[in-house]
Design an enzyme around this catalytic site. Structure first.
Site, PDB file in Angstrom:
ATOM      1  N   ASN A   1      56.523  36.797  74.914  1.00  0.00           N
ATOM      2  CA  ASN A   1      56.344  36.984  73.476  1.00  0.00           C
ATOM      3  C   ASN A   1      55.573  38.275  73.260  1.00  0.00           C
ATOM      4  O   ASN A   1      54.483  38.428  73.788  1.00  0.00           O
ATOM      5  CB  ASN A   1      55.557  35.794  72.893  1.00  0.00           C
ATOM      6  CG  ASN A   1      55.073  36.033  71.460  1.00  0.00           C
ATOM      7  OD1 ASN A   1      54.012  35.566  71.083  1.00  0.00           O
ATOM      8  ND2 ASN A   1      55.830  36.751  70.669  1.00  0.00           N
ATOM      9  N   GLY A   2      56.154  39.182  72.513  1.00  0.00           N
ATOM     10  CA  GLY A   2      55.451  40.437  72.254  1.00  0.00           C
ATOM     11  C   GLY A   2      56.374  41.601  72.460  1.00  0.00           C
ATOM     12  O   GLY A   2      57.592  41.462  72.451  1.00  0.00           O
TER      13      GLY A   2
ATOM     14  N   TYR B   1      50.510  35.187  58.171  1.00  0.00           N
ATOM     15  CA  TYR B   1      51.876  34.697  57.966  1.00  0.00           C
ATOM     16  C   TYR B   1      52.472  33.976  59.157  1.00  0.00           C
ATOM     17  O   TYR B   1      53.120  32.952  59.003  1.00  0.00           O
ATOM     18  CB  TYR B   1      52.789  35.885  57.615  1.00  0.00           C
ATOM     19  CG  TYR B   1      54.264  35.554  57.607  1.00  0.00           C
ATOM     20  CD1 TYR B   1      54.836  34.900  56.517  1.00  0.00           C
ATOM     21  CD2 TYR B   1      55.082  35.869  58.692  1.00  0.00           C
ATOM     22  CE1 TYR B   1      56.192  34.584  56.509  1.00  0.00           C
ATOM     23  CE2 TYR B   1      56.443  35.550  58.681  1.00  0.00           C
ATOM     24  CZ  TYR B   1      56.985  34.911  57.591  1.00  0.00           C
ATOM     25  OH  TYR B   1      58.315  34.605  57.587  1.00  0.00           O
TER      26      TYR B   1
ATOM     27  N   CYS C   1      58.383  35.559  69.124  1.00  0.00           N
ATOM     28  CA  CYS C   1      58.793  34.443  69.964  1.00  0.00           C
ATOM     29  C   CYS C   1      57.722  33.382  70.094  1.00  0.00           C
ATOM     30  O   CYS C   1      56.558  33.614  69.802  1.00  0.00           O
ATOM     31  CB  CYS C   1      59.119  34.939  71.369  1.00  0.00           C
ATOM     32  SG  CYS C   1      60.369  36.214  71.368  1.00  0.00           S
TER      33      CYS C   1
ATOM     34  N   GLY D   1      60.645  31.416  66.128  1.00  0.00           N
ATOM     35  CA  GLY D   1      61.921  31.920  66.595  1.00  0.00           C
ATOM     36  C   GLY D   1      63.024  30.933  66.332  1.00  0.00           C
ATOM     37  O   GLY D   1      62.969  29.798  66.788  1.00  0.00           O
TER      38      GLY D   1
HETATM   39  P1  AMP Z   1      60.568  41.194  51.581  1.00  0.00           P
HETATM   40  O1  AMP Z   1      61.506  40.402  50.779  1.00  0.00           O
HETATM   41  O2  AMP Z   1      61.262  42.140  52.510  1.00  0.00           O
HETATM   42  O3  AMP Z   1      59.486  41.878  50.795  1.00  0.00           O
HETATM   43  O4  AMP Z   1      59.812  40.177  52.558  1.00  0.00           O
HETATM   44  C1  AMP Z   1      58.689  39.487  52.137  1.00  0.00           C
HETATM   45  C2  AMP Z   1      58.787  38.043  52.546  1.00  0.00           C
HETATM   46  O5  AMP Z   1      59.148  37.922  53.922  1.00  0.00           O
HETATM   47  C3  AMP Z   1      57.447  37.358  52.363  1.00  0.00           C
HETATM   48  O6  AMP Z   1      57.663  36.288  51.484  1.00  0.00           O
HETATM   49  C4  AMP Z   1      57.048  36.886  53.729  1.00  0.00           C
HETATM   50  O7  AMP Z   1      56.752  35.501  53.695  1.00  0.00           O
HETATM   51  C5  AMP Z   1      58.214  37.146  54.637  1.00  0.00           C
HETATM   52  N1  AMP Z   1      57.830  37.932  55.831  1.00  0.00           N
HETATM   53  C6  AMP Z   1      56.869  38.831  55.963  1.00  0.00           C
HETATM   54  N2  AMP Z   1      56.864  39.380  57.195  1.00  0.00           N
HETATM   55  C7  AMP Z   1      57.852  38.797  57.872  1.00  0.00           C
HETATM   56  C8  AMP Z   1      58.362  38.929  59.200  1.00  0.00           C
HETATM   57  N3  AMP Z   1      57.849  39.790  60.053  1.00  0.00           N
HETATM   58  N4  AMP Z   1      59.389  38.141  59.553  1.00  0.00           N
HETATM   59  C9  AMP Z   1      59.939  37.295  58.687  1.00  0.00           C
HETATM   60  N5  AMP Z   1      59.512  37.132  57.436  1.00  0.00           N
HETATM   61  C10 AMP Z   1      58.489  37.878  57.010  1.00  0.00           C
END
Ligand code: AMP
Length: 486
Positions: free
Chosen positions: A119-120, A259, A18, A44
């Site tokens: 948030n958390g 990220y 969030c 979010g």
């Molecule tokens: P995946 O396709 O499941 O391997 O997700 C990897 C991609 O999701 C990467 O390109 C990241 O930029 C993105 N990503 C990583 N962690 C998160 C997260 N917690 N929430 C949303 N996107 C994520």
């Protein structure tokens, strides 16, 4: 209280990513909150809410969807009068989730109204909630924030700040909060400081928000981070600070740098973009490979790909183009749609990769869905070799502190070693940054194994805050309290 709250907006997903924003002492408090939340939209995208106070009553508007779709009209903003406001954007992702509560939550207590945005993730919410239910509390949802509200209501203390302190001292977990009573704006960070919260000023007004990019959008000045375990109170007498909790080791979430936070934000004294570029440089030092082009997986892979390209002296090219009108991949709930989402979102830019040896740089591999599709796409566009470099260590553990990651069974790195992952994804080589390389990128000599400087549980399994709710019974991450009461 005037409210356009829609009771059908239900959510029983307790794990939320969030963004928070609160402002005190500005005539256009709600409009500024909407702008601040717009800058935090990456934190979010599922729902948004603002509560304001006009000196006599609270006003609230909450809705599903993006800030711009819900808070850009004069009509909506004019229904949120007052000099104080708080707002919240939320991002929760689960196929079987129904939305129940969009934050900020608001409650009338015997001392007056209080709105809370969170948030958390609380790690003992289930245990506390069960005790509260036994003592007669009636919950509307499984949201952690509601647990806080109940604890405040039951506190024996008189003043709102004492009640809040009393409530928080019964909670474990990683969280930042902004709360608003009729007279005060209050900001809190958990004692480990896992989630961010900063203080800013805009003229005479005070702001507390998740990231500095929400100050920049308003031309507000950054004052400082809220300290771990600090309660900051802003009222007609200015800013006061309390540190009522026992001191804990500082464990800011390192994944915010990798990220989650926006690259133009400054958190805990570090510029997120600079950290990401450093990670790319470290990655190139650790696992260089002969290649013709460095290609980021946009957008999250861009800063580290720049660092990688600079360090390796190989040209940076936009070999994948992202469609900006599709939300983050994770928002699609089913595996089938998630695959489709990846195709909707990215396209190979043939002109810059055909006949080339390509190094793809992305920030993380979670389920492996994105990487598999992207590699297939890049090969189809004529790349002769495809190497993948990841600017985080392998994600082997789920987060229980407010970043939505799947259960371990779905984490590719929890199930496979790097070579197996490379084979599944279909790359010629795959490398992740080492944990010490990551720590070097954030300015440390190495990870202190006795007392790690950050929370890196998703890479190490070293969970700094007790996972009370999971101990013993191995509770599911999706706590189905409502079902249990049936
Ligand atoms: P995946 O396709 O499941 O391997 O997700 C990897 C991609 O999701 C990467 O390109 C990241 O930029 C993105 N990503 C990583 N962690 C998160 C997260 N917690 N929430 C949303 N996107 C994520």
């Amino acid at each position: 209280m005037t409210s356009s709250f829609d009771p059908s907006l239900d959510d029983d997903h307790p794990h939320e990513e969030c963004g928070l924003f609160g402002i005190y002492g500005h005539i256009d408090a709600a409009a500024h909150t909407a702008l601040g939340l717009h800058a935090l939209q990456h934190r979010g995208q599922e729902a948004v809410g603002i509560v304001s106070y006009d000196g006599e009553q609270f006003h609230s508007h909450r809705a599903l969807g993006l800030v711009g779709d819900n808070f850009s009209s004069e009509e909506v903003i004019s229904q949120l009068p007052g000099n104080v406001a708080i707002g919240h954007v939320r991002y929760s992702t689960s196929g079987d989730t129904v939305i129940r509560n969009v934050q900020p939550l608001f409650a009338e207590f015997k001392f007056g109204g209080l709105a809370v945005a969170h948030n958390g993730n609380l790690t003992n919410a289930y245990a506390v909630r069960r005790a509260l239910i036994e003592r007669g509390s009636i919950f509307q949802s499984t949201s952690d924030t509601e647990t806080i509200i109940h604890l405040i209501a039951r506190s024996e203390y008189g003043r709102v700040v004492d009640r809040l302190t009393d409530a928080i001292s019964q909670l474990e977990g990683a969280f930042s909060l902004v709360a608003m009573s009729g007279k005060k704006l209050i900001g809190v960070r958990d004692p480990y400081g896992v989630r961010p919260l900063v203080i800013g000023r805009l003229g005479d007004a005070y702001i507390m928000t998740s990231e500095t990019c929400a100050l920049d959008i308003l031309g507000a000045k950054f004052v400082r981070d809220v300290d771990p375990g600090e309660i900051v109170i802003i009222d007609e007498n200015g800013l006061h600070s309390l540190k009522p909790f026992s001191k804990k080791p500082r464990r800011f979430c390192i994944f915010e740098y990798i990220y989650f936070a926006r690259p133009d934000s400054n958190i805990e004294g570090r510029h997120v973009y600079a950290v990401r570029k450093n990670i790319g440089r470290e990655l190139a030092r650790e696992s260089s490979v002969p290649a013709d082009v460095i290609v980021p997986v946009p957008d999250s892979g861009v800063p580290s790909a720049i660092g990688y390209a600079q360090q390796s002296d190989i040209p940076f090219e936009l070999g994948i183009i992202r469609n900006h009108y599709v939300g983050r991949t994770f928002i699609e709930p089913t595996a089938q749609i998630r695959h489709l989402g990846v195709r909707l979102k990215h396209n190979a830019n043939q002109g810059s990769i055909k006949g080339k040896r390509v190094v793809l740089v992305d920030d993380s591999i979670v389920r492996g869905t994105t990487s598999t599709k992207i590699v297939e796409m890049v090969r189809a566009a004529g790349a002769t070799e495809v190497h993948m470099r990841i600017s985080s260590p392998p994600t082997t553990h789920s987060c229980f502190y407010g970043i939505d990651t799947p259960e371990r069974e779905q984490l590719m790195a929890a199930q496979h070693d790097v070579q197996q992952m490379a084979d599944i994804i279909g790359v010629d080589s795959l490398a992740f940054i080492s944990i010490d390389g990551l720590y070097r990128a954030v300015g440390e000599a190495r990870r202190d194994t006795e007392m790690p400087q950050y929370c890196d549980a998703c890479f190490t399994g070293d969970y700094p805050i007790p996972l009370v709710d999971r101990e013993g019974g191995g509770l599911p991450r999706q706590l189905s309290l409502l079902a249990e009461r049936d």
